[in-house]
Scaffold this motif. Structure first.
Motif, PDB file in Angstrom:
ATOM      1  N   ARG A 514       0.866  -1.190   0.000  1.00  0.00           N
ATOM      2  CA  ARG A 514       0.000   0.000   0.000  1.00  0.00           C
ATOM      3  C   ARG A 514       0.889   1.222   0.000  1.00  0.00           C
ATOM      4  NH1 ARG A 514      -5.029   0.071   0.646  1.00  0.00           N
ATOM      5  NH2 ARG A 514      -4.993   2.023   1.821  1.00  0.00           N
ATOM      6  N   ILE A 515       0.704   2.030  -1.019  1.00  0.00           N
ATOM      7  CA  ILE A 515       1.568   3.192  -1.258  1.00  0.00           C
ATOM      8  C   ILE A 515       0.707   4.448  -1.272  1.00  0.00           C
ATOM      9  CG2 ILE A 515       3.155   4.261  -2.928  1.00  0.00           C
ATOM     10  CD1 ILE A 515       3.644   1.371  -3.980  1.00  0.00           C
ATOM     11  N   GLN A 516       1.240   5.504  -0.656  1.00  0.00           N
ATOM     12  CA  GLN A 516       0.614   6.820  -0.769  1.00  0.00           C
ATOM     13  C   GLN A 516       1.617   7.764  -1.410  1.00  0.00           C
ATOM     14  OE1 GLN A 516       0.681   5.403   2.590  1.00  0.00           O
ATOM     15  NE2 GLN A 516      -1.170   4.293   1.996  1.00  0.00           N
ATOM     16  N   VAL A 517       1.165   8.506  -2.395  1.00  0.00           N
ATOM     17  CA  VAL A 517       1.966   9.540  -3.035  1.00  0.00           C
ATOM     18  C   VAL A 517       1.350  10.877  -2.644  1.00  0.00           C
ATOM     19  CG1 VAL A 517       2.837  10.480  -5.199  1.00  0.00           C
ATOM     20  CG2 VAL A 517       2.514   8.005  -4.958  1.00  0.00           C
ATOM     21  N   PHE A 518       2.078  11.637  -1.827  1.00  0.00           N
ATOM     22  CA  PHE A 518       1.586  12.927  -1.343  1.00  0.00           C
ATOM     23  C   PHE A 518       2.124  14.030  -2.236  1.00  0.00           C
ATOM     24  CE2 PHE A 518       1.932  10.037   2.229  1.00  0.00           C
ATOM     25  CZ  PHE A 518       0.698  10.160   2.851  1.00  0.00           C
ATOM     26  N   SER A 519       1.310  14.998  -2.506  1.00  0.00           N
ATOM     27  CA  SER A 519       1.744  16.084  -3.385  1.00  0.00           C
ATOM     28  C   SER A 519       2.721  17.018  -2.694  1.00  0.00           C
ATOM     29  CB  SER A 519       0.540  16.878  -3.896  1.00  0.00           C
ATOM     30  OG  SER A 519      -0.165  17.443  -2.803  1.00  0.00           O
ATOM     31  N   THR A 520       2.714  17.059  -1.357  1.00  0.00           N
ATOM     32  CA  THR A 520       3.620  17.932  -0.597  1.00  0.00           C
ATOM     33  C   THR A 520       4.033  17.235   0.692  1.00  0.00           C
ATOM     34  OG1 THR A 520       1.853  19.003   0.657  1.00  0.00           O
ATOM     35  CG2 THR A 520       2.444  20.003  -1.471  1.00  0.00           C
ATOM     36  N   SER A 521       5.139  17.673   1.268  1.00  0.00           N
ATOM     37  CA  SER A 521       5.574  17.126   2.546  1.00  0.00           C
ATOM     38  C   SER A 521       4.604  17.468   3.656  1.00  0.00           C
ATOM     39  CB  SER A 521       6.980  17.637   2.891  1.00  0.00           C
ATOM     40  OG  SER A 521       6.993  19.064   2.943  1.00  0.00           O
ATOM     41  N   ALA A 522       3.958  18.630   3.544  1.00  0.00           N
ATOM     42  CA  ALA A 522       2.975  19.004   4.569  1.00  0.00           C
ATOM     43  C   ALA A 522       1.800  18.037   4.562  1.00  0.00           C
ATOM     44  CB  ALA A 522       2.487  20.433   4.334  1.00  0.00           C
ATOM     45  N   ALA A 523       1.353  17.632   3.367  1.00  0.00           N
ATOM     46  CA  ALA A 523       0.252  16.672   3.289  1.00  0.00           C
ATOM     47  C   ALA A 523       0.654  15.349   3.909  1.00  0.00           C
ATOM     48  CB  ALA A 523      -0.159  16.471   1.832  1.00  0.00           C
ATOM     49  N   ALA A 524       1.900  14.933   3.697  1.00  0.00           N
ATOM     50  CA  ALA A 524       2.374  13.679   4.281  1.00  0.00           C
ATOM     51  C   ALA A 524       2.441  13.764   5.796  1.00  0.00           C
ATOM     52  CB  ALA A 524       3.752  13.335   3.722  1.00  0.00           C
ATOM     53  N   ALA A 525       2.850  14.898   6.307  1.00  0.00           N
ATOM     54  CA  ALA A 525       2.963  15.060   7.753  1.00  0.00           C
ATOM     55  C   ALA A 525       1.605  15.031   8.436  1.00  0.00           C
ATOM     56  CB  ALA A 525       3.686  16.364   8.072  1.00  0.00           C
ATOM     57  N   ASP A 526       0.582  15.557   7.745  1.00  0.00           N
ATOM     58  CA  ASP A 526      -0.755  15.635   8.333  1.00  0.00           C
ATOM     59  C   ASP A 526      -1.563  14.355   8.165  1.00  0.00           C
ATOM     60  OD1 ASP A 526      -0.259  18.197   9.114  1.00  0.00           O
ATOM     61  OD2 ASP A 526      -1.269  19.126   7.394  1.00  0.00           O
ATOM     62  N   TRP A 527      -1.128  13.497   7.280  1.00  0.00           N
ATOM     63  CA  TRP A 527      -1.967  12.357   6.901  1.00  0.00           C
ATOM     64  C   TRP A 527      -2.018  11.301   7.983  1.00  0.00           C
ATOM     65  CZ3 TRP A 527      -0.909   7.137   5.619  1.00  0.00           C
ATOM     66  CH2 TRP A 527      -1.971   6.455   4.990  1.00  0.00           C
ATOM     67  N   ARG A 528      -3.198  10.730   8.157  1.00  0.00           N
ATOM     68  CA  ARG A 528      -3.361   9.590   9.053  1.00  0.00           C
ATOM     69  C   ARG A 528      -4.138   8.516   8.296  1.00  0.00           C
ATOM     70  NH1 ARG A 528      -0.374  12.427  10.972  1.00  0.00           N
ATOM     71  NH2 ARG A 528      -0.202  13.252  13.091  1.00  0.00           N
ATOM     72  N   PRO A 529      -3.630   7.277   8.282  1.00  0.00           N
ATOM     73  CA  PRO A 529      -4.362   6.220   7.568  1.00  0.00           C
ATOM     74  C   PRO A 529      -5.642   5.880   8.291  1.00  0.00           C
ATOM     75  CG  PRO A 529      -2.533   5.282   8.803  1.00  0.00           C
ATOM     76  CD  PRO A 529      -2.407   6.781   8.919  1.00  0.00           C
ATOM     77  N   ASP A 530      -6.670   5.498   7.512  1.00  0.00           N
ATOM     78  CA  ASP A 530      -7.882   5.015   8.154  1.00  0.00           C
ATOM     79  C   ASP A 530      -7.621   3.614   8.678  1.00  0.00           C
ATOM     80  OD1 ASP A 530      -9.190   2.862   6.241  1.00  0.00           O
ATOM     81  OD2 ASP A 530      -8.373   4.443   4.973  1.00  0.00           O
ATOM     82  N   PRO A 531      -8.365   3.191   9.719  1.00  0.00           N
ATOM     83  CA  PRO A 531      -8.083   1.896  10.334  1.00  0.00           C
ATOM     84  C   PRO A 531      -8.108   0.725   9.378  1.00  0.00           C
ATOM     85  CG  PRO A 531      -9.584   3.181  11.691  1.00  0.00           C
ATOM     86  CD  PRO A 531      -9.426   3.920  10.407  1.00  0.00           C
ATOM     87  N   ALA A 532      -9.040   0.740   8.422  1.00  0.00           N
ATOM     88  CA  ALA A 532      -9.125  -0.379   7.466  1.00  0.00           C
ATOM     89  C   ALA A 532      -7.871  -0.445   6.614  1.00  0.00           C
ATOM     90  CB  ALA A 532     -10.364  -0.224   6.588  1.00  0.00           C
ATOM     91  N   SER A 533      -7.379   0.746   6.197  1.00  0.00           N
ATOM     92  CA  SER A 533      -6.178   0.759   5.383  1.00  0.00           C
ATOM     93  C   SER A 533      -4.974   0.300   6.184  1.00  0.00           C
ATOM     94  CB  SER A 533      -5.931   2.170   4.837  1.00  0.00           C
ATOM     95  OG  SER A 533      -6.987   2.568   3.991  1.00  0.00           O
ATOM     96  N   ALA A 534      -4.906   0.761   7.445  1.00  0.00           N
ATOM     97  CA  ALA A 534      -3.745   0.421   8.257  1.00  0.00           C
ATOM     98  C   ALA A 534      -3.684  -1.064   8.572  1.00  0.00           C
ATOM     99  CB  ALA A 534      -3.793   1.220   9.557  1.00  0.00           C
ATOM    100  N   SER A 535      -4.839  -1.712   8.647  1.00  0.00           N
ATOM    101  CA  SER A 535      -4.848  -3.124   9.030  1.00  0.00           C
ATOM    102  C   SER A 535      -4.693  -4.056   7.861  1.00  0.00           C
ATOM    103  CB  SER A 535      -6.180  -3.455   9.744  1.00  0.00           C
ATOM    104  OG  SER A 535      -7.269  -3.284   8.860  1.00  0.00           O
ATOM    105  N   ARG A 536      -4.766  -3.542   6.628  1.00  0.00           N
ATOM    106  CA  ARG A 536      -4.627  -4.426   5.475  1.00  0.00           C
ATOM    107  C   ARG A 536      -3.181  -4.875   5.357  1.00  0.00           C
ATOM    108  NH1 ARG A 536      -6.831  -1.340   1.802  1.00  0.00           N
ATOM    109  NH2 ARG A 536      -8.899  -2.145   2.182  1.00  0.00           N
ATOM    110  N   PRO A 537      -2.897  -6.159   5.258  1.00  0.00           N
ATOM    111  CA  PRO A 537      -1.506  -6.635   5.296  1.00  0.00           C
ATOM    112  C   PRO A 537      -0.735  -6.269   4.050  1.00  0.00           C
ATOM    113  CG  PRO A 537      -2.996  -8.447   4.788  1.00  0.00           C
ATOM    114  CD  PRO A 537      -3.855  -7.272   5.140  1.00  0.00           C
ATOM    115  N   ALA A 538       0.565  -6.059   4.249  1.00  0.00           N
ATOM    116  CA  ALA A 538       1.473  -5.885   3.125  1.00  0.00           C
ATOM    117  C   ALA A 538       2.031  -7.239   2.739  1.00  0.00           C
ATOM    118  CB  ALA A 538       2.599  -4.926   3.507  1.00  0.00           C
ATOM    119  N   GLY A 539       2.920  -7.243   1.756  1.00  0.00           N
ATOM    120  CA  GLY A 539       3.553  -8.488   1.359  1.00  0.00           C
ATOM    121  C   GLY A 539       4.402  -9.039   2.488  1.00  0.00           C
ATOM    122  N   PRO A 540       4.678 -10.318   2.447  1.00  0.00           N
ATOM    123  CA  PRO A 540       5.379 -10.959   3.561  1.00  0.00           C
ATOM    124  C   PRO A 540       6.767 -10.399   3.811  1.00  0.00           C
ATOM    125  CG  PRO A 540       5.228 -12.427   1.646  1.00  0.00           C
ATOM    126  CD  PRO A 540       4.329 -11.267   1.387  1.00  0.00           C
ATOM    127  N   ALA A 541       7.443  -9.898   2.775  1.00  0.00           N
ATOM    128  CA  ALA A 541       8.804  -9.411   2.953  1.00  0.00           C
ATOM    129  C   ALA A 541       8.882  -7.899   2.958  1.00  0.00           C
ATOM    130  CB  ALA A 541       9.703  -9.971   1.851  1.00  0.00           C
TER     131      ALA A 541
END
Length: 569
Positions: A514-541
């Motif tokens: 799961r990748i997020q591309v933020f248009s600015t560093s400020a947007a990245a600093a303010d961003w918080r993932p929603d719980p469903a997104s945060a709990s979705r597993p990434a690849g094993p490695a």
């Protein structure tokens, strides 16, 4: 299934459909379509391979609405389907069924009873026989330009509209050739086919005919959707001919009680024989799927009457399929569109138990592909039937209607993923959202250069055996590529580089990320993932080479080579 993530079945079907659409085969007069193209379903009217082309296309704009920021695979599929629709085999009925059917005196009695006027038996062509050349129209060598053959050009126009919905390129509005009679070819464009259809419908308000001499509400309703999509893409106003026809249809082609129940529906009307072939309420399902985005109230009457008549909506009655499974598939799709949870649950359970859903079944190359077998014991998934049922697997309820009633055209101006090495790496999630003051993100808003926008990308191994292999993709149409910040699987991500002021390239391993591309560093600093997104597993490695270092672009290569724009932009 959600409106921002493609489910596993949809991804499996996408992989198979991509293979089917991009594998070369020969639809010319000297060749024959590959055997996986469905020329067997619903005889005698739809058992032609071109109906596999059209019904396989319905899932494409629906998928594009789920992943509006990744569309190149849908463009490739639509190009493959449309290229075949210009060929001899796409128009095989119109080009070979010349004059009256020489076998019409020998039709089986049960076919006559089901499909034809009994008083004309032996002297009337079976539906599905095009009868090109009969009076008063004469021989028409061009399958598009003919006065009839609506079921060729109407669905072709709808498919051309789907291409325009997933791609900004105008390839199909440049002249292309359509195969005609005796090796001739005829030049057309999307705009030209749409204009011809609107003109012919204006001249014949009760509707252009399909076969000589039959007018079908089913075909006309699909053609109406094609006009609607062209209007959406161009700002035109041609759909009025369908609205006008619908008023005629209410009076002449449909019997509805004062209580709002369907008594009968015209399968077809023959203006030459002055005959309307009536069918029961079940026939309304085949029209309702096309009518729904155009006249939802009438479509719901057709649907409710049919499912009540058959008993699908009654939990006390066992679910029964009809001889042609097409109608039950339409019932599943329409139940989901209308939010009819009782009927949807009953029909979905029946489909799961009866229609053999599976990965790596007959004709599926790997466990990464999905289809339904339908108990047919055939070497490939039956295309028309799979194409219809897949509509119930994509997006949130109402997804089919929203393609036409809430079309997403803003996607063409938003950051877009391209250059994905599909079918090694796949994208199941790709959508843009403006950042809000609370740090969350919302799908569907307009994205501007100063909006602090976020592009959400979810990857997966479209070919499981490629898991862990290195790959890359690009993101184009960024407001300022150098200002971007990336996160992958919850951590800052450094493995990307700027290619030009509006394009970056991202390195990745094939896997679930799961990748997020933020248009600015400020947007990245303010961003918080929603719980469903945060709990979705990434690849094993996790992403290859990720070390938790602060995100930022890798150095530019010594010589920058401009990349071509992706076809979807």
């Amino acid at each position: 299934m959600t409106d921002t993530v493609l489910g596993d079945r949809a991804l499996g079907w996408l992989r198979f459909l991509h293979r089917k659409a991009t594998t070369p085969d020969d639809w010319s007069a000297s060749g024959r379509p590959a055997p996986w193209w469905d020329d067997r379903s619903t005889p005698p009217v739809l058992n032609f391979a071109r109906f596999d082309l059209s019904e396989s296309s319905y899932a494409v704009p629906m998928m594009a609405d789920v992943t509006p920021a990744w569309r190149e695979v849908y463009v490739e599929i639509m190009d493959g389907l449309l290229a075949r629709h210009t060929t001899h085999w796409a128009a095989i009925d119109w080009l070979t069924q010349i004059g009256h059917d020489p076998d019409r005196a020998n039709y089986p009695a049960e076919m006559v009873k089901l499909w034809m006027p009994s008083h004309l038996a032996g002297n009337y062509d079976m539906p599905g026989w095009t009868a090109n050349g009969v009076e008063p129209w004469g021989l028409a060598p061009d399958p598009v330009g003919a006065e009839g053959n609506l079921f060729f050009k109407g669905w072709f126009n709808l498919m051309l509209g789907f291409h325009g919905y997933v791609s900004r390129d105008r390839r199909w509005n440049e002249p292309f050739n359509v195969a005609g009679l005796d090796g001739a070819s005829f030049s057309w464009t999307h705009d030209g086919i749409n204009a011809l259809l609107a003109r012919q419908w204006t001249q014949r308000p009760e509707g252009p005919h399909c076969e000589n001499t039959k007018i079908w509400p089913y075909c006309l309703s699909a053609a109406g959707l094609g006009l609607r999509m062209h209007d959406i893409l161009t700002g035109g106003a041609d759909h009025w001919v369908y609205d006008q026809w619908l008023e005629i249809a209410r009076q002449r082609f449909l019997g509805i009680t004062p209580g709002g129940r369907v008594e009968w529906m015209a399968l077809y009307h023959d203006p030459i024989a002055d005959y309307t072939h009536r069918a029961g309420p079940t026939a309304g399902l085949s029209v309702a799927i096309y009518l729904l985005p155009q006249e939802p109230a009438l479509a719901e009457i057709l649907y409710r009457t049919a499912v009540d008549k058959i008993g699908w909506s009654d939990p006390a009655r066992p679910v029964r399929s009809l001889p042609d499974p097409r109608f039950l598939l339409l019932g599943v799709v329409l139940a989901r569109e209308f939010g009819d949870e009782i009927t949807l649950a009953r029909l979905s359970r029946y489909a799961a138990d009866t229609f053999q859903p599976g990965f790596a079944g007959a004709g599926l190359e790997t466990p990464d592909e999905f289809g339904w077998g339908f108990g047919l014991d055939e070497p490939y998934p039956r295309g028309q039937l799979n194409g219809l049922l897949m509509m119930a697997e994509i997006g949130a309820p109402g997804a089919w209607s929203r393609v036409f009633t809430e079309p997403n055209l803003a996607k063409f101006d938003e950051p877009t993923v391209c250059g994905v090495d599909f079918p090694r790496l796949g994208i199941r999630e790709a959508w843009n959202s403006p950042a809000r003051s609370d740090g969350s993100a919302r799908a569907g808003g307009a994205i501007g250069a100063d909006s602090g926008a976020v592009l959400h990308i979810g990857s997966y191994p479209a070919t499981a055996s490629e898991r862990g292999a290195p790959t890359s993709f690009r993101v184009t149409q960024l407001p300022d590529a150098a200002s971007c910040v990336l996160r992958c699987d919850g951590a800052p991500y450094p493995r990307w580089r700027v290619l030009d002021p509006h394009t970056i390239e991202v390195d990745l391993d094939v896997g679930e990320h799961r990748i997020q591309v933020f248009s600015t560093s400020a947007a990245a600093a303010d961003w918080r993932p929603d719980p469903a997104s945060a709990s979705r597993p990434a690849g094993p490695a996790g992403p290859a080479g990720s070390d938790g270092a602060p995100g930022g672009p890798e150095p530019l290569p010594a010589v920058g080579v401009p990349r071509p724009p992706c076809p979807c932009c």
